[in-house]
Write a protein that holds these residues in place. Structure first.
Motif, PDB file in Angstrom:
ATOM      1  N   ARG A 124       0.793  -1.200  -0.165  1.00 55.09           N
ATOM      2  CA  ARG A 124      -0.103  -0.094  -0.051  1.00 55.09           C
ATOM      3  C   ARG A 124       0.923   1.385  -0.029  1.00 55.09           C
ATOM      4  O   ARG A 124       0.717   2.035  -0.822  1.00 55.09           O
ATOM      5  N   LEU A 179       2.185   3.747  -8.232  1.00 56.82           N
ATOM      6  CA  LEU A 179       1.606   2.329  -8.776  1.00 56.82           C
ATOM      7  C   LEU A 179       2.684   1.796  -9.826  1.00 56.82           C
ATOM      8  O   LEU A 179       2.358   0.570 -10.100  1.00 56.82           O
ATOM      9  N   GLY A 208      -8.484   5.344  -4.675  1.00 56.57           N
ATOM     10  CA  GLY A 208      -7.317   4.458  -5.198  1.00 56.57           C
ATOM     11  C   GLY A 208      -6.416   5.304  -5.764  1.00 56.57           C
ATOM     12  O   GLY A 208      -6.175   6.389  -5.940  1.00 56.57           O
ATOM     13  N   TYR A 262     -11.986  -4.352   0.160  1.00 52.72           N
ATOM     14  CA  TYR A 262     -11.413  -3.643  -1.058  1.00 52.72           C
ATOM     15  C   TYR A 262      -9.994  -3.853  -1.233  1.00 52.72           C
ATOM     16  O   TYR A 262      -9.163  -3.841  -0.146  1.00 52.72           O
ATOM     17  N   GLY A 263      -9.388  -3.886  -2.511  1.00 55.63           N
ATOM     18  CA  GLY A 263      -7.775  -3.794  -2.406  1.00 55.63           C
ATOM     19  C   GLY A 263      -7.303  -3.953  -3.710  1.00 55.63           C
ATOM     20  O   GLY A 263      -7.554  -3.261  -4.673  1.00 55.63           O
ATOM     21  N   LEU A 264      -6.378  -4.922  -4.144  1.00 60.72           N
ATOM     22  CA  LEU A 264      -5.381  -4.971  -5.312  1.00 60.72           C
ATOM     23  C   LEU A 264      -6.193  -4.986  -6.461  1.00 60.72           C
ATOM     24  O   LEU A 264      -7.346  -5.686  -6.589  1.00 60.72           O
ATOM     25  N   ARG A 265      -5.783  -3.958  -7.427  1.00 62.14           N
ATOM     26  CA  ARG A 265      -6.466  -4.332  -8.966  1.00 62.14           C
ATOM     27  C   ARG A 265      -7.893  -4.143  -9.210  1.00 62.14           C
ATOM     28  O   ARG A 265      -8.497  -4.863  -9.883  1.00 62.14           O
ATOM     29  N   VAL A 311       3.235  -3.734  -8.270  1.00 58.77           N
ATOM     30  CA  VAL A 311       2.474  -5.252  -8.157  1.00 58.77           C
ATOM     31  C   VAL A 311       3.123  -6.248  -7.488  1.00 58.77           C
ATOM     32  O   VAL A 311       2.732  -6.902  -6.722  1.00 58.77           O
ATOM     33  N   THR A 350      -8.927  -1.824 -12.971  1.00 59.47           N
ATOM     34  CA  THR A 350      -7.813  -2.545 -12.411  1.00 59.47           C
ATOM     35  C   THR A 350      -7.020  -1.865 -11.302  1.00 59.47           C
ATOM     36  O   THR A 350      -6.114  -2.415 -11.080  1.00 59.47           O
ATOM     37  N   ARG A 351      -7.339  -0.426 -11.284  1.00 59.51           N
ATOM     38  CA  ARG A 351      -6.490   0.294 -10.448  1.00 59.51           C
ATOM     39  C   ARG A 351      -6.797  -0.044  -8.907  1.00 59.51           C
ATOM     40  O   ARG A 351      -7.889  -0.219  -8.397  1.00 59.51           O
ATOM     41  N   SER A 352      -5.887  -0.137  -8.144  1.00 60.74           N
ATOM     42  CA  SER A 352      -5.851  -0.846  -6.533  1.00 60.74           C
ATOM     43  C   SER A 352      -6.791   0.395  -5.978  1.00 60.74           C
ATOM     44  O   SER A 352      -6.658   1.671  -6.106  1.00 60.74           O
TER      45      SER A 352
END
Length: 324
Positions: free
Chosen positions: A5, A13, A272, A229-232, A17, A254-256
């Protein structure tokens, strides 16, 4: 050490990943004694990871131990802070009593609405950043972080102990966020789709979310539900965690996603990477409204006296007009 994070926010970003999990790096901090945060006229414009209300006041935390506060959401002052570690989260129970946590296992307390802070915990040698904090009262609270770190206090943070070392130590996952639902139950989420619930905050049981990537946050939703909520761009909603399944929300991105707040009992605003905003209304709808909330990656959002404010890699920003 840095959570994914933090890396995502700090580097927009681009390098984030890292295989879809939470990446931790050895801290280069060599000093054993804490060093106070340096004054900076640009503290409110630098990397900030969380923002919260202390009564009518707003308080935000971020890089280099920076804590800033404002009574109108426009003019910001920097607080006196005894550490210069990255601060990741904070929690206030009223207009005066609040706590902040961060890297080096830092725990700070304020008794004056965020203007000054006292150090309660500092363990850089452990290499375990704390990633979230939740206080229920001026005495009872939780702090969670990497490798299953889960601390609990009953005296306002004067003493901390492991709340439930069994489940979290066994899983060994990084714990990213904890919340209390409207019905009084607790839910927390972490890396690799890890999630757990508790009736009393002491004894925890695992939850099954149909996702194996990192979850960065969780918020109450409706009378008994939660949204994780979270990654991608992954978002999941359950009307009653533990008894009902988690539904995948169609986010169209697909944005975190790193933070969020309740707009009403059953509507959330999530924010995000790259200025992302998402409005989620109703578990059954399973569709989110995609938009833009600000510039750069955003980590948290809060209601201020004059509207919504977001924080992230470019400091404090008013929510973009189109998203109000």
């Amino acid at each position: 050490m840095k959570s994914l994070r933090t890396v995502v926010l700090g580097m927009s970003l681009a390098l984030a990943v890292l295989g879809g999990g939470v990446a931790l790096m050895q801290s280069a901090r060599a000093a054993i004694a804490p060093q106070p945060s340096d004054p900076s006229p640009l503290a409110a414009q630098g990397l900030l990871l969380d923002i919260a209300r202390a009564g009518a006041r707003l308080v935000a935390v971020g890089e280099r131990g920076h804590i800033v506060y404002s009574d109108d959401g426009k003019h910001w002052l920097q607080a006196r802070v005894p550490v210069d570690a990255l601060l990741t989260a904070l929690s206030f129970v009223d207009d005066r009593n609040g706590w902040a946590v961060g890297h080096d296992s830092v725990i700070l307390r304020s008794r004056d609405g965020g203007q000054s802070w006292q150090l309660q915990n500092f363990q850089p040698e452990e290499h375990k950043p704390l990633l979230d904090v939740l206080f229920l009262s001026a005495t009872e609270g939780y702090a969670i972080g990497s490798f299953g770190l889960f601390l609990y206090t009953q005296d306002g943070g004067e003493h901390w102990r492991n709340a439930d070392p069994g489940l979290f130590a066994e899983a060994g996952r990084h714990l990213n966020a904890i919340t209390r639902l409207a019905d009084g139950r607790f839910v927390l989420v972490g890396e690799a789709g890890f999630a757990a619930q508790s009736e009393d905050g002491r004894q925890w049981s695992a939850l099954t979310i149909p996702y194996q990537g990192s979850l960065f946050g969780v918020l109450p939703f409706g009378e008994h539900g939660a949204v994780a909520y979270g990654l991608r761009g992954n978002v999941f909603c359950s009307a009653a965690p533990g008894t009902q399944d988690w539904n995948s929300v169609a986010t169209q991105t697909t944005r975190s996603i790193f933070g969020g707040t309740a707009l009403s009992a059953e509507e959330l605003l999530l924010v995000g990477a790259d200025g992302l905003s998402l409005r989620v209304a109703g578990c059954a709808q399973s569709q989110a409204q995609l938009g833009r909330a600000g510039e750069g990656s955003l980590s948290a959002v809060v209601k201020g006296a004059s509207g919504l404010l977001v924080v992230g890699e470019r400091g404090v920003q008013a929510l973009s007009t189109a998203q109000r």
